[in-house]
Every structure is written in structure tokens, then in C-alpha cells.
Design a protein around this motif. Structure first.
Motif, mmCIF file in Angstrom:
data_model
loop_
_atom_site.group_PDB
_atom_site.id
_atom_site.type_symbol
_atom_site.label_atom_id
_atom_site.label_comp_id
_atom_site.label_asym_id
_atom_site.label_seq_id
_atom_site.Cartn_x
_atom_site.Cartn_y
_atom_site.Cartn_z
ATOM 1 N N VAL A 175 1.019 -1.132 -0.036
ATOM 2 C CA VAL A 175 -0.071 -0.086 0.054
ATOM 3 C C VAL A 175 0.933 1.102 -0.144
ATOM 4 O O VAL A 175 0.564 2.152 -0.646
ATOM 5 C CB VAL A 175 -0.954 -0.078 1.277
ATOM 6 C CG1 VAL A 175 -1.943 1.411 1.294
ATOM 7 C CG2 VAL A 175 -1.865 -1.209 1.104
ATOM 8 N N GLU A 176 1.959 1.305 0.836
ATOM 9 C CA GLU A 176 2.813 2.526 0.805
ATOM 10 C C GLU A 176 3.553 2.468 -0.552
ATOM 11 O O GLU A 176 3.701 3.633 -0.955
ATOM 12 C CB GLU A 176 4.026 2.075 1.954
ATOM 13 C CG GLU A 176 5.159 3.373 1.962
ATOM 14 C CD GLU A 176 4.300 4.561 2.475
ATOM 15 O OE1 GLU A 176 4.960 5.656 2.406
ATOM 16 O OE2 GLU A 176 3.303 4.325 3.114
ATOM 17 N N ILE A 177 3.814 1.341 -0.974
ATOM 18 C CA ILE A 177 4.566 1.755 -2.610
ATOM 19 C C ILE A 177 3.659 2.079 -3.594
ATOM 20 O O ILE A 177 3.928 2.992 -4.316
ATOM 21 C CB ILE A 177 4.838 0.177 -2.838
ATOM 22 C CG1 ILE A 177 6.221 -0.285 -2.202
ATOM 23 C CG2 ILE A 177 5.453 0.158 -4.473
ATOM 24 C CD1 ILE A 177 6.771 -1.461 -2.533
ATOM 25 N N TRP A 178 2.226 1.772 -3.388
ATOM 26 C CA TRP A 178 1.235 2.501 -4.357
ATOM 27 C C TRP A 178 1.102 3.929 -4.022
ATOM 28 O O TRP A 178 0.954 4.438 -5.056
ATOM 29 C CB TRP A 178 -0.243 1.445 -4.038
ATOM 30 C CG TRP A 178 -1.313 2.103 -4.874
ATOM 31 C CD1 TRP A 178 -1.493 1.751 -6.100
ATOM 32 C CD2 TRP A 178 -2.216 3.180 -4.301
ATOM 33 N NE1 TRP A 178 -2.389 2.400 -6.530
ATOM 34 C CE2 TRP A 178 -3.070 3.238 -5.537
ATOM 35 C CE3 TRP A 178 -2.380 3.748 -3.170
ATOM 36 C CZ2 TRP A 178 -4.158 4.236 -5.202
ATOM 37 C CZ3 TRP A 178 -3.454 4.712 -2.854
ATOM 38 C CH2 TRP A 178 -4.284 4.879 -4.030
ATOM 39 N N SER A 179 1.142 4.246 -2.970
ATOM 40 C CA SER A 179 1.189 5.619 -2.658
ATOM 41 C C SER A 179 2.322 6.598 -3.357
ATOM 42 O O SER A 179 2.057 7.459 -3.917
ATOM 43 C CB SER A 179 1.042 6.010 -1.289
ATOM 44 O OG SER A 179 1.882 5.517 -0.690
ATOM 45 N N MET A 180 3.324 5.572 -3.234
ATOM 46 C CA MET A 180 4.716 6.494 -3.695
ATOM 47 C C MET A 180 4.492 6.441 -5.473
ATOM 48 O O MET A 180 4.896 7.255 -5.853
ATOM 49 C CB MET A 180 5.741 5.709 -3.333
ATOM 50 C CG MET A 180 6.281 5.749 -1.801
ATOM 51 S SD MET A 180 7.413 4.542 -1.253
ATOM 52 C CE MET A 180 8.781 5.255 -2.316
ATOM 53 N N LEU A 181 3.890 5.518 -6.058
ATOM 54 C CA LEU A 181 3.944 5.322 -7.378
ATOM 55 C C LEU A 181 2.812 6.464 -7.945
ATOM 56 O O LEU A 181 3.012 7.011 -9.079
ATOM 57 C CB LEU A 181 3.279 4.017 -7.868
ATOM 58 C CG LEU A 181 4.144 3.069 -7.975
ATOM 59 C CD1 LEU A 181 3.519 1.611 -8.115
ATOM 60 C CD2 LEU A 181 5.272 3.074 -8.778
ATOM 61 N N ARG A 182 1.889 6.872 -7.227
ATOM 62 C CA ARG A 182 0.965 8.085 -7.415
ATOM 63 C C ARG A 182 1.963 9.157 -7.831
ATOM 64 O O ARG A 182 1.453 10.246 -8.543
ATOM 65 C CB ARG A 182 0.090 8.252 -6.338
ATOM 66 C CG ARG A 182 -0.832 7.066 -6.345
ATOM 67 C CD ARG A 182 -1.808 7.416 -5.131
ATOM 68 N NE ARG A 182 -2.715 8.547 -5.216
ATOM 69 C CZ ARG A 182 -3.752 8.791 -4.280
ATOM 70 N NH1 ARG A 182 -3.621 8.366 -3.061
ATOM 71 N NH2 ARG A 182 -4.265 9.824 -4.637
ATOM 72 N N SER A 183 3.167 9.273 -7.391
ATOM 73 C CA SER A 183 3.798 10.658 -7.600
ATOM 74 C C SER A 183 4.759 10.448 -8.875
ATOM 75 O O SER A 183 5.797 11.182 -8.783
ATOM 76 C CB SER A 183 4.643 11.109 -6.219
ATOM 77 O OG SER A 183 5.410 9.982 -5.767
ATOM 78 N N GLY A 184 4.717 9.103 -9.216
ATOM 79 C CA GLY A 184 5.649 8.874 -10.767
ATOM 80 C C GLY A 184 7.071 7.850 -10.106
ATOM 81 O O GLY A 184 7.062 7.544 -8.866
#
Length: 257
Positions: free
Chosen positions: A215-224
């Protein structure tokens, strides 16, 4: 010629499987800010950045706790269910087995939404505990299937011999059944850990503030894209390889743990 073609096929298959992992690891050392060609030099800055990120380390710890805890519970429940259905004649045993393995054929999205609805109706707050319960639900059928398939006639005969020698039911399970099923138990546990570690949908639906690593990685992917993501993936891959190697050493024939 046949051997050459076999080796060529093997190399191509392994290359196809491992190429994404190799690219992930390679560009985790990228000195630039984007994990894309051309390679701009070697640097450990992203590993230092990841290891110094408190939120990321907290998510990593949460994933380890949820994966290990839910896998242990799933293995315990799966063992009890497998032992009961394999060693006792129960009415509707075939139906019970089908119900236990049914979640394997159901999408994790459906399982996660169902658990979310149940938690909401019961007034249970979303947390790592609810995520752990969701992981138990999706891992229990796998543990049951592995352990049930491992309970053959050899174990049955050994258990019968132990009872004839005066062992109680608890002693039979503790001293005969569990040791003979140790490889299956270890396999079920670590396979459950692997699946739980990577699970995103259930973790996303059943957590709120304390999130797991996917989930944390998914939130980081939202910024590129970022080499930080490559560094995280490389560290997780390294830990996975170390765990697999440790399990192989423990379960190697001729060695005692």
C-alpha cells in the motif's frame, strides 16, 4: 543438438523470468532521479534514502508482522482442519473440503469487499488486525490444501502404532503427526508469507492509517517513478532470497535443524 536446444530454451526461459528483476536491481543504483536508461552512474543514495524513511520502514515492519502472524494462524487452522477431515469420518466431508478451498477460486477483490462490509456492519475499525484477518482468510485454503494432501497412509500407520504403544491423542499429534508433516508445514507457512507479503487489495481495503508495504509503494507510485522504488524492490528481493536459502538449508535431507 537436442541438448544444445534444451540449454538454449532454458537460458531464454530464465532470461525472460529474471530480466525484470535484473533491471529492477540495476536501476536501483541509478544516480539520476529516474530509473530509466541511459544508466547515469553507480550510487547508493536511494538505499540510504529508503532505509532512512520512517514511514517506509514502518510499512515494512507492518508487512512483516501481518505476513508472519496471519501465516502462523492460517497454518494452525489449516492443520486442524486437515487433520480432522483426514483422520475422522465426518458427515458431508467432501462438502466441507470444497468450502474450505473455495476462496482459492474467488477473486481477492471480492474477498476484501466482503470482509470490509462485515467489518463495517460489526463496527470494527480498520487496522492491521483486520488486514491480518483478511490474510488468514485468503491463506487458509492454501495451507489446508497443502497439509491435507500430505496426510497419507504413512502418517496414518505411524499414528496408529503410537496409539498402540499407549500414546494419548495429544502426544500422537505432537510427537508423530507434526514432526512428519514438518516439510509441509514449513512450505505452507512460507508460501503463505510470500502471498501475504505481496497482497495489495485486501491490505488496501482493510487498513486505514497503519499500512503495509504494498500500500505504501502504491502511494509512492502516484507521484511517479523513482529509483527509491527500485531500491525497495531490490531489498525485498534480497530478503526473499535469504529466506528461501535459509529454508532450503533447514529442510535439506540429511541435516538436522
Amino acid at each position: 543438438m537436442t541438448r544444445l536446444l534444451a540449454w538454449l530454451y532454458l537460458l531464454l526461459a530464465y532470461g525472460f523470468i529474471l530480466l525484470p528483476v535484473g533491471a529492477l536491481v540495476l536501476f536501483s543504483f541509478q544516480d539520476g532521479r529516474l530509473p530509466v536508461p541511459p544508466f547515469q552512474g553507480v550510487s547508493l543514495r536511494w538505499y540510504a534514502d529508503v532505509l532512512g524513511d520512517r514511514d517506509l520502514m514502518a510499512a515494512l515492519l507492518n508487512s512483516a508482522l501481518v505476513a508472519s502472524g496471519s501465516s502462523a494462524v492460517a497454518c494452525a487452522l489449516g492443520f486442524l482442519a486437515a487433520y480432522g477431515l483426514a483422520r475422522h469420518v465426518l458427515p458431508g466431508a467432501a462438502l466441507l473440503r470444497a468450502i474450505l478451498v473455495l476462496p482459492l477460486a474467488v477473486s481477492t477483490l471480492i474477498v476484501g469487499l466482503g470482509l470490509l462490509i462485515v467489518a463495517s456492519r460489526l463496527g470494527v475499525g480498520l487496522s492491521l488486525w483486520t488486514a491480518g484477518m483478511g490474510h488468514v482468510v485468503i491463506n487458509l485454503p492454501l495451507c489446508f490444501a497443502i497439509l491435507y494432501a500430505s496426510m497419507g497412509d504413512q502418517q496414518r500407520n505411524a499414528e496408529r502404532a503410537a496409539r498402540d504403544l499407549g500414546a494419548s491423542e495429544g502426544q500422537v499429534i505432537r510427537l508423530v503427526t507434526v514432526p512428519m508433516l514438518r516439510p509441509a508445514l514449513v512450505a505452507a507457512f512460507f508460501l503463505s508469507v510470500t502471498l501475504s507479503w505481496d497482497e495489495f487489495i485486501v491490505s488496501f481495503l482493510l487498513t486505514r492509517f497503519d499500512v503495509t508495504l504494498p500500500v505504501e509503494i502504491w502511494s509512492m507510485l502516484r507521484s511517479g517513478l523513482s529509483p527509491r522504488l527500485n531500491a525497495i524492490g531490490s531489498l525485498v528481493f534480497l530478503v526473499s532470497i535469504a529466506v528461501v536459502a535459509a529454508v532450503e538449508l533447514v529442510l535439506r535431507p540429511g541435516r538436522r535443524p
